[in-house]
Motif scaffolding. Structure first.
Motif, PDB file in Angstrom:
ATOM      1  N   PHE A  13     -14.137  14.575  40.274  1.00 20.30           N
ATOM      2  CA  PHE A  13     -14.232  14.578  38.817  1.00 20.30           C
ATOM      3  C   PHE A  13     -12.980  15.225  38.256  1.00 20.30           C
ATOM      4  CE2 PHE A  13     -15.524  17.206  35.086  1.00 20.30           C
ATOM      5  CZ  PHE A  13     -15.534  16.158  34.197  1.00 20.30           C
ATOM      6  N   ARG A  69      -8.188  13.814  34.039  1.00 20.88           N
ATOM      7  CA  ARG A  69      -6.962  13.016  34.041  1.00 20.88           C
ATOM      8  C   ARG A  69      -7.248  11.590  34.498  1.00 20.88           C
ATOM      9  NH1 ARG A  69      -3.231  17.136  37.306  1.00 20.88           N
ATOM     10  NH2 ARG A  69      -5.237  17.769  38.126  1.00 20.88           N
ATOM     11  N   ASN A  70      -8.306  11.408  35.302  1.00 18.23           N
ATOM     12  CA  ASN A  70      -8.733  10.053  35.668  1.00 18.23           C
ATOM     13  C   ASN A  70      -9.552   9.411  34.562  1.00 18.23           C
ATOM     14  OD1 ASN A  70      -7.673   9.633  38.180  1.00 18.23           O
ATOM     15  ND2 ASN A  70      -9.326  10.722  39.217  1.00 18.23           N
ATOM     16  N   ASP A  71     -10.298  10.247  33.825  1.00 20.60           N
ATOM     17  CA  ASP A  71     -11.326   9.719  32.937  1.00 20.60           C
ATOM     18  C   ASP A  71     -10.880   9.584  31.491  1.00 20.60           C
ATOM     19  OD1 ASP A  71     -12.671   9.987  35.200  1.00 20.60           O
ATOM     20  OD2 ASP A  71     -14.169  11.416  34.518  1.00 20.60           O
ATOM     21  N   SER A  72      -9.632   9.922  31.193  1.00 23.70           N
ATOM     22  CA  SER A  72      -9.191   9.843  29.811  1.00 23.70           C
ATOM     23  C   SER A  72      -7.850   9.123  29.748  1.00 23.70           C
ATOM     24  CB  SER A  72      -9.077  11.245  29.224  1.00 23.70           C
ATOM     25  OG  SER A  72      -8.400  11.181  27.996  1.00 23.70           O
ATOM     26  N   ASP A  73      -7.670   8.363  28.680  1.00 22.35           N
ATOM     27  CA  ASP A  73      -6.459   7.549  28.587  1.00 22.35           C
ATOM     28  C   ASP A  73      -5.505   8.049  27.516  1.00 22.35           C
ATOM     29  OD1 ASP A  73      -5.474   5.647  30.125  1.00 22.35           O
ATOM     30  OD2 ASP A  73      -6.555   3.965  29.265  1.00 22.35           O
ATOM     31  N   TYR A  74      -5.725   9.270  27.020  1.00 22.23           N
ATOM     32  CA  TYR A  74      -4.928   9.706  25.882  1.00 22.23           C
ATOM     33  C   TYR A  74      -3.560  10.258  26.279  1.00 22.23           C
ATOM     34  CZ  TYR A  74      -8.682   8.644  22.828  1.00 22.23           C
ATOM     35  OH  TYR A  74      -9.624   7.962  22.130  1.00 22.23           O
ATOM     36  N   SER A 131      -2.432   7.472  34.052  1.00 25.00           N
ATOM     37  CA  SER A 131      -2.629   6.322  34.931  1.00 25.00           C
ATOM     38  C   SER A 131      -1.328   5.545  35.105  1.00 25.00           C
ATOM     39  CB  SER A 131      -3.741   5.428  34.383  1.00 25.00           C
ATOM     40  OG  SER A 131      -3.512   5.146  33.030  1.00 25.00           O
ATOM     41  N   LYS A 142     -19.104   9.862  31.102  1.00 27.47           N
ATOM     42  CA  LYS A 142     -19.288   9.158  32.370  1.00 27.47           C
ATOM     43  C   LYS A 142     -18.162   9.525  33.329  1.00 27.47           C
ATOM     44  CE  LYS A 142     -21.331   4.827  33.687  1.00 27.47           C
ATOM     45  NZ  LYS A 142     -21.780   3.527  33.192  1.00 27.47           N
ATOM     46  N   ILE A 143     -18.536   9.760  34.584  1.00 26.16           N
ATOM     47  CA  ILE A 143     -17.539  10.143  35.583  1.00 26.16           C
ATOM     48  C   ILE A 143     -16.855   8.880  36.108  1.00 26.16           C
ATOM     49  CG2 ILE A 143     -17.188  11.191  37.851  1.00 26.16           C
ATOM     50  CD1 ILE A 143     -19.596  12.980  37.265  1.00 26.16           C
ATOM     51  N   GLY A 144     -15.521   8.904  36.155  1.00 32.40           N
ATOM     52  CA  GLY A 144     -14.776   7.787  36.736  1.00 32.40           C
ATOM     53  C   GLY A 144     -14.561   6.616  35.807  1.00 32.40           C
ATOM     54  N   VAL A 145     -15.008   6.726  34.532  1.00 31.00           N
ATOM     55  CA  VAL A 145     -14.788   5.659  33.561  1.00 31.00           C
ATOM     56  C   VAL A 145     -13.989   6.250  32.412  1.00 31.00           C
ATOM     57  CG1 VAL A 145     -15.904   3.976  32.053  1.00 31.00           C
ATOM     58  CG2 VAL A 145     -16.968   4.613  34.205  1.00 31.00           C
ATOM     59  N   LYS A 146     -13.051   5.471  31.879  1.00 30.86           N
ATOM     60  CA  LYS A 146     -12.176   6.024  30.844  1.00 30.86           C
ATOM     61  C   LYS A 146     -12.908   6.182  29.517  1.00 30.86           C
ATOM     62  CE  LYS A 146      -7.935   5.140  32.948  1.00 30.86           C
ATOM     63  NZ  LYS A 146      -7.523   6.321  33.657  1.00 30.86           N
ATOM     64  N   ASP A 147     -12.994   7.412  29.039  1.00 33.66           N
ATOM     65  CA  ASP A 147     -13.459   7.730  27.683  1.00 33.66           C
ATOM     66  C   ASP A 147     -14.766   7.061  27.314  1.00 33.66           C
ATOM     67  OD1 ASP A 147     -11.205   9.334  26.948  1.00 33.66           O
ATOM     68  OD2 ASP A 147     -10.065   7.481  27.035  1.00 33.66           O
TER      69      ASP A 147
END
Lengths: 361, 115, 140
Positions: free
Chosen positions: A226, A229-234, A238, B48-53
């Motif tokens: 978890f 940095r993987n889960d946000s695109d702001y 990536s 959600k874990i592993g999904v973007k935003d």
């Protein structure tokens, strides 16, 4: 006769860096019950953000929530307010923000590692890591203009541009730091007091980590993949091919190792970002006032930093909610302390890298 | 950003979150509280874990002095946020006690203050 | 073990990493951000910097007769964020930032006197607004 012993630790204690109070119920040397009190440095930042300061100034106020992860707070707030105002941030500014964030992570992780070394009774290594940390501090001063409170991120972009001379300085110093961190990693791996002593101490299993929604390096050391940095695109993580680091042990040693590997990853991210730095503006024009609700997260050195903002077209915001990483990991800390030896307590607390000024705000 | 907000009543919230929350898929972020128009709004935020935003927010509205259900047995971290909101917003969660952040003789519910 | 012994020997003869501070000046980075400099002739008195400053380190007081503004700056409140420099309009550019930090001083406008300036800054502007209103009514 009473069979357990009650031992308080804190709020001022030689092994604690910041004011937090734990009270333990011990059976011989084993801890069976823990209570924590974290609110010693409450300053009312959330109230001040909605009553005293206008939304353009709040970014500088929330930066003062924490000294070590100042840039994380201002980045998170700024990303949230930009979403509410619909501002498109220039690509170059995003890259510069990412570099500043990663530099911040490096210096915070080095500080944590030095304190873990100190708590293992290894003063010389503490001094050595602090000396190497000076390299990052110099880079930060050259890049943002300040050593600790950067005030680098502003709404719409960043405050200072990067030039080729500065790029050279950063590459040079990070190259040096890479060597030094490799040496430190070898010590943490091979030295008896740092590796053997720290294995199987303060263990958090994967199930426990999921149950108490742990975050940051502590969760990753328990095998939970978890990472915000993987889960946000702001921020453009990536694009730079970020890979999160996980380990299975869940003890103090694997937490230290996760931090050390993250240092290498951060150095690599900064170098990749410098290679692919886009040209262009560093700040967009800011017009209008924010409106709506925004949920924003950024990965701080200690885990996930969360901001909730609500505004209704005024100069002042309606609500600012800050969730800091240490606050979320206190229940995990209590779980890890239960069943361990009393003598291990300072090491376990240091391995969580608690930041109480963040926590109480 | 994809945020799904779902309005639930105070009685339904326990069942709704028990049925929805799987810690391996959703990360419990925090409990958020607002005080507007003499009404409390409590939000339980998940990402959600592993999904973007991707966000899921359960929210419930209640009068300012209502007794709110505690979810600390499902999510142990919730105990911390409930204590915090009890101090700052005077949101009366079950089993929560005052005094975590503000001393008992300090300001009463500072976040209810308006400009 | 050998490596450690070698390192220990090396450290025995190397110079310390710290500097001898009071006798030696600490190194200054030329990129460091410091105090705000003000050039009065260039200022167009738009008061944008006062509006934008997060800690309120820039204050303008207004004279009740000539309606002239006076610039006050508190270097000990300033957080060196340079928000004011960016807010300064392109037609003026009266503010700039140097890399000097605030020195110890016996400036009498600090501490309690600064609170007086803050109060005066608020009050004088309201007073002048009303004075102008009265003048307008008199002339019309």
């Amino acid at each position: 006769m009473k069979k357990t012993i009650h031992i308080p630790i804190g709020s001022q204690h030689i092994s604690l860096l910041e004011p937090v109070r734990f009270s333990f119920e011990c059976e011989n040397e084993t801890i069976i019950k823990v209570e924590a009190d974290v609110g010693y440095v409450h300053r009312g930042v959330e109230l001040a953000c909605t009553t005293k300061f206008k939304f353009k100034q709040v970014g500088y106020v929330v930066a003062r929530v924490c000294g070590l992860c100042a840039i994380v707070h201002s980045t998170c707030y700024t990303l949230g307010i930009e979403e509410l105002m619909g501002i498109e941030v220039p690509k170059r500014a995003s890259y510069l923000r990412l570099i500043a964030n990663e530099l911040d992570r490096i210096h915070s992780h080095l500080l944590c590692l030095s304190h873990t070394a100190e708590n293992a009774g290894y003063e010389a290594l503490f001094m050595r890591i602090m000396k190497d940390r000076e390299l990052v501090m110099e880079v930060q001063e050259a890049m943002t203009g300040n050593r600790i409170q950067f005030d680098y991120v502003s709404i719409g972009g960043v405050n200072k541009d990067m030039n080729s001379e500065l790029e050279g300085v950063i590459r040079n110093k990070l190259g040096l730091l890479h060597q030094k961190v490799a040496e430190i990693k070898e010590l943490f791996d091979n030295n008896w007091s740092l590796s053997l002593k720290y294995k199987n101490v303060g263990v958090i299993t994967k199930e426990m980590a999921y149950r108490s929604s742990l975050l940051g390096p502590i969760a990753r050391a328990s095998g939970v993949n978890f990472d915000v940095r993987n889960d946000s695109d702001y921020l453009p993580y990536s694009e730079l091919g970020f890979k999160s680091i996980t380990m299975e042990g869940g003890d103090i040693h694997s937490r230290n190792m996760v931090r050390l590997f993250e240092l290498f990853e951060s150095i690599r991210l900064i170098e990749t970002a410098l290679d692919g730095m886009p040209e262009g503006e560093i700040a967009a024009k800011v017009r209008g006032t924010p409106e709506g609700e925004s949920y924003m997260r950024v990965e701080a050195p200690r885990g996930e930093c969360f901001y909730y903002l609500k505004a209704s077209k005024g100069q002042y915001l309606d609500r600012v909610r800050i969730k800091t990483p240490t606050f979320g990991s206190v229940p995990g800390m209590i779980e890890a302390l239960k069943g361990s030896n009393y003598a291990d307590v300072p090491a376990i607390i240091a391995s969580f890298d608690p930041c109480l000024s963040c926590t109480a705000r | 950003m994809k945020t799904t907000k779902e309005l639930v009543t105070l009685h339904e919230i326990r069942g709704a979150i028990e049925g929805f929350y799987d810690p391996q898929i959703w990360h419990f972020v925090c409990i958020n509280g607002l005080f507007e128009n003499d009404e409390l709004e409590i939000q339980w935020c998940f990402a959600k874990i592993g999904v973007k935003d991707e966000w899921k927010v359960f929210y419930a509205k209640a009068p300012g002095d209502a007794l709110l259900p505690s979810l600390a047995d499902i999510m142990p971290t919730a105990r911390m946020y409930e204590g915090e909101l009890r101090d700052l917003l005077d949101a009366n969660f079950e089993n929560s006690v005052k005094g975590m952040f503000i001393e008992l003789d300090g300001l009463e519910a500072p976040l209810r203050i308006k400009r | 073990m050998l490596k450690a012994a070698f390192n220990a020997l090396k450290n025995l003869f190397s110079t310390p990493a710290t500097i001898d501070y009071p006798f030696e000046k600490s190194p200054k980075n030329k990129e460091a951000r410091g105090l705000i400099l003000f050039e009065e002739p260039k200022c167009i008195w738009c008061l944008k910097c006062e509006d934008v400053c997060p800690p309120g380190a820039i204050r303008f007081t207004q004279d009740r007769e000539s309606f002239d503004y006076t610039y006050h700056y508190n270097p000990y409140l300033c957080i060196y964020c340079s928000e004011c420099v960016r807010a300064c309009p392109d037609s003026a550019v009266a503010l700039s930032q140097c890399n000097e930090l605030s020195p110890p001083t016996d400036d009498k406008n600090m501490n309690d006197n600064w609170f007086k300036i803050e109060k005066e800054a608020e009050e004088s502007k309201i007073a002048v607004k009303e004075l102008k209103k009265i003048k307008k009514e008199e002339s019309s």
